[in-house]
Design a protein around this motif. Structure first.
Motif, PDB file in Angstrom:
ATOM      1  N   ALA A 151       0.856  -1.184   0.000  1.00  0.00           N
ATOM      2  CA  ALA A 151       0.000   0.000   0.000  1.00  0.00           C
ATOM      3  C   ALA A 151       0.891   1.233   0.000  1.00  0.00           C
ATOM      4  O   ALA A 151       2.028   1.198   0.458  1.00  0.00           O
ATOM      5  N   GLY A 152       0.369   2.338  -0.517  1.00  0.00           N
ATOM      6  CA  GLY A 152       1.154   3.566  -0.539  1.00  0.00           C
ATOM      7  C   GLY A 152       1.513   4.000   0.866  1.00  0.00           C
ATOM      8  O   GLY A 152       0.639   4.180   1.711  1.00  0.00           O
ATOM      9  N   ILE A 153       2.782   4.156   1.119  1.00  0.00           N
ATOM     10  CA  ILE A 153       3.236   4.566   2.444  1.00  0.00           C
ATOM     11  C   ILE A 153       3.686   6.020   2.347  1.00  0.00           C
ATOM     12  O   ILE A 153       4.521   6.366   1.517  1.00  0.00           O
ATOM     13  N   ARG A 154       3.115   6.836   3.196  1.00  0.00           N
ATOM     14  CA  ARG A 154       3.453   8.268   3.177  1.00  0.00           C
ATOM     15  C   ARG A 154       4.316   8.586   4.385  1.00  0.00           C
ATOM     16  O   ARG A 154       4.239   7.932   5.420  1.00  0.00           O
ATOM     17  N   ASP A 155       5.112   9.619   4.243  1.00  0.00           N
ATOM     18  CA  ASP A 155       5.952  10.077   5.346  1.00  0.00           C
ATOM     19  C   ASP A 155       5.070  10.605   6.460  1.00  0.00           C
ATOM     20  O   ASP A 155       4.017  11.205   6.216  1.00  0.00           O
ATOM     21  N   ARG A 156       5.528  10.393   7.690  1.00  0.00           N
ATOM     22  CA  ARG A 156       4.785  10.870   8.842  1.00  0.00           C
ATOM     23  C   ARG A 156       4.758  12.398   8.812  1.00  0.00           C
ATOM     24  O   ARG A 156       5.777  13.045   8.596  1.00  0.00           O
ATOM     25  N   GLY A 157       3.582  12.967   9.012  1.00  0.00           N
ATOM     26  CA  GLY A 157       3.435  14.419   9.033  1.00  0.00           C
ATOM     27  C   GLY A 157       3.244  15.026   7.656  1.00  0.00           C
ATOM     28  O   GLY A 157       3.237  16.242   7.518  1.00  0.00           O
ATOM     29  N   ALA A 158       3.099  14.189   6.619  1.00  0.00           N
ATOM     30  CA  ALA A 158       2.939  14.711   5.264  1.00  0.00           C
ATOM     31  C   ALA A 158       1.527  15.224   5.026  1.00  0.00           C
ATOM     32  O   ALA A 158       1.267  15.871   4.022  1.00  0.00           O
ATOM     33  N   GLY A 159       0.612  14.934   5.928  1.00  0.00           N
ATOM     34  CA  GLY A 159      -0.758  15.411   5.780  1.00  0.00           C
ATOM     35  C   GLY A 159      -1.565  14.529   4.842  1.00  0.00           C
ATOM     36  O   GLY A 159      -1.127  13.462   4.422  1.00  0.00           O
ATOM     37  N   ARG A 160      -2.756  14.995   4.530  1.00  0.00           N
ATOM     38  CA  ARG A 160      -3.631  14.228   3.646  1.00  0.00           C
ATOM     39  C   ARG A 160      -3.076  14.258   2.233  1.00  0.00           C
ATOM     40  O   ARG A 160      -2.498  15.255   1.802  1.00  0.00           O
ATOM     41  N   PRO A 161      -3.296  13.167   1.466  1.00  0.00           N
ATOM     42  CA  PRO A 161      -2.816  13.188   0.087  1.00  0.00           C
ATOM     43  C   PRO A 161      -3.640  14.150  -0.768  1.00  0.00           C
ATOM     44  O   PRO A 161      -4.849  14.292  -0.576  1.00  0.00           O
ATOM     45  N   THR A 162      -2.958  14.781  -1.694  1.00  0.00           N
ATOM     46  CA  THR A 162      -3.662  15.663  -2.625  1.00  0.00           C
ATOM     47  C   THR A 162      -4.342  14.807  -3.680  1.00  0.00           C
ATOM     48  O   THR A 162      -4.146  13.589  -3.739  1.00  0.00           O
TER      49      THR A 162
END
Length: 179
Positions: A141-152
């Motif tokens: 699954a797409g893993i986002r950096d912590r604190g990156a906020g909601r995806p655009t």
């Protein structure tokens, strides 16, 4: 040290070394005792076992209530037919259980009511399930950096494209533009 003899008294029996597995023909004594206990606790002649209880007892599912929920949701089939949780199983029935994106196909060898250890549970059915897909084949699954906020919106489309869900997002756009 006294030598061990088999039951017929004809000669010594080789005892397994420490840490070595017993011979292929003889089951582990602990497993044999657990099997005997499971048989004693199993149904007597003429009695039956519920399908939700059996799939829980042989460790195909974590809890009995999850087994009942799976039956009600149509994820459990016996001999090709959707069944209710109270369906009575018989030896020789084919049980298909769909869970976590995988289908388990087992044939009932022994009916048990109580949950048993994994070595005993495996001896209660014949597993005809297809092998699970290799871990590399399952897309992470797409893993986002912590604190990156909601995806655009752009980030979400990129994640959908990576997961192979491109058609889904375009159908959403089509549905939104229709009158």
């Amino acid at each position: 040290m006294a030598s061990e003899h088999d039951e017929s008294g004809s000669g010594p029996v080789a005892a397994p070394q420490d840490g070595a597995a017993p011979a292929a023909g003889t089951p582990d004594p602990k497993t044999a005792a657990a099997i005997a206990a499971a048989d004693a606790a199993g149904p007597q002649n003429g009695e039956s076992v519920r399908v939700d209880s059996w799939i829980w007892a042989v460790r195909l599912i974590k809890t009995r209530s999850l087994g009942a929920t799976a039956c009600r949701g149509g994820h459990v089939r016996v001999n090709g037919e959707r069944v209710k949780p109270a369906y009575s199983l018989r030896v020789g029935d084919e049980v298909r259980l769909r869970q976590e994106g995988r289908e388990r196909v087992v044939v009932v060898k022994r009916l048990i009511r109580k949950r048993v250890g994994a070595p005993v549970a495996v001896q209660c059915y014949i597993d005809n399930s297809p092998p699970p897909p290799p871990r590399e084949a399952v897309a992470p699954a797409g893993i986002r950096d912590r604190g990156a906020g909601r995806p655009t919106k752009r980030d979400r489309r990129e994640m959908d494209r990576l997961r192979g869900l491109e058609g889904l997002s375009s159908s959403r756009r089509d549905a939104g533009s229709r009158p």
